[in-house]
Enzyme design. Structure first.
Site, PDB file in Angstrom:
ATOM      1  N   HIS A  53       0.830  -1.195   0.000  1.00  0.00           N
ATOM      2  CA  HIS A  53       0.000   0.000   0.000  1.00  0.00           C
ATOM      3  C   HIS A  53       0.868   1.250   0.000  1.00  0.00           C
ATOM      4  O   HIS A  53       2.085   1.186   0.208  1.00  0.00           O
ATOM      5  CB  HIS A  53      -0.928   0.029   1.222  1.00  0.00           C
ATOM      6  CG  HIS A  53      -2.137  -0.841   1.072  1.00  0.00           C
ATOM      7  ND1 HIS A  53      -2.131  -2.175   1.408  1.00  0.00           N
ATOM      8  CD2 HIS A  53      -3.384  -0.567   0.608  1.00  0.00           C
ATOM      9  CE1 HIS A  53      -3.329  -2.685   1.159  1.00  0.00           C
ATOM     10  NE2 HIS A  53      -4.106  -1.735   0.681  1.00  0.00           N
ATOM     11  N   LYS A 112      -0.802   4.824   4.525  1.00  0.00           N
ATOM     12  CA  LYS A 112      -1.708   3.868   5.178  1.00  0.00           C
ATOM     13  C   LYS A 112      -1.240   3.628   6.602  1.00  0.00           C
ATOM     14  O   LYS A 112      -0.076   3.304   6.834  1.00  0.00           O
ATOM     15  CB  LYS A 112      -1.771   2.558   4.401  1.00  0.00           C
ATOM     16  CG  LYS A 112      -2.771   1.582   4.996  1.00  0.00           C
ATOM     17  CD  LYS A 112      -3.116   0.469   4.041  1.00  0.00           C
ATOM     18  CE  LYS A 112      -4.136  -0.481   4.644  1.00  0.00           C
ATOM     19  NZ  LYS A 112      -5.407   0.198   4.991  1.00  0.00           N
TER      20      LYS A 112
END
EC number: 1.17.1.8
Length: 233
Positions: A130, A134
């Site tokens: 990600h 995040k």
């Protein structure tokens, strides 16, 4: 449909674009500490932060405003939210990932786990990638994938590590700039490997799924999942 956006970061703004394009109205845009009147909305979509999610969700439930939540990192209180929703006869969906493609991927993952469960020569591992902003690791999506394997195999748990005991599933979490989300499940043996993978190209898929879920839940009562929204049995 009048929508409250609980959390107005990048996902909130992407959801707003999709919702407006589908003819809906945004009546509330809530940042972390804003005071709002949730009853102005027909439905709420929560993509906030872990510290705010539970309060956002319970505020909706107490006021009988259907709520869709995609915030991860607060699930220690999930059962409390479910109990409150049933008590108040309201409506609630939580999903670790609202992408329509990811929810199909969840079901493929479970079916593969069932098929591989008796083949002891294969080692299972997972990786999720990600963007660097995040907050949680592993991702909620990775945890959902791991739980799908655990339910359909002899594995006991998952662990955030490249190496773990044979009873657990190792998950590697990587953070790379501008990656919306990539999840991979591997089955490796000496003779071959099997890999299933989902790659998100943008946040648009997550936003679309959340709006579709909000459209679906309007007028309903109960606790639901994306399996209900997509009619996956």
């Amino acid at each position: 449909m009048k929508i409250a956006l609980l959390g107005y970061g990048r996902m909130g703004k992407e959801i707003e674009k999709i919702a407006l394009s589908r003819g809906h109205e945004i009546v509330i845009r809530k940042d972390v500490d804003d005071v709002i009147d949730i009853t102005l909305a027909d439905v709420a979509i929560d993509f906030s932060v872990p510290s705010s999610a539970y309060n956002n969700i319970t505020n909706c439930i107490n006021n009988k405003v259907p709520v869709i939540s995609g915030t991860t990192g607060w699930l220690d209180k999930y059962n409390d939210a479910v109990a409150l929703c049933k008590e108040k006869n309201s409506a609630f969906i939580y999903a670790s990932n609202y992408s329509l493609g990811v929810n199909i991927f969840f079901e493929l993952n479970k079916q593969l786990a069932k098929m591989m469960s008796s083949l002891e020569d294969y080692n299972i591992s997972m990786e999720e990638i990600h963007h660097t902003k995040k907050l949680d690791a592993p991702s909620g999506t990775a945890i959902t994938l791991a739980e799908g394997i655990i339910e359909n195999s002899s594995k006991n748990n998952w662990e955030l590590d490249e190496k773990t005991s044979e009873e657990n599933i190792p998950i590697v979490a990587k953070r790379i700039p501008d990656v919306p989300g990539t999840h991979t499940v591997w089955y490796d043996s000496e003779v071959d490997s099997i890999e299933i993978k989902h790659t998100a190209h943008s946040r648009k898929g997550f936003a679309l799924g959340a709006v579709v879920a909000a459209e679906w839940i309007l007028g309903k009562k109960g606790v639901f999942s994306m399996k209900d929204v997509l009619n996956i049995r």
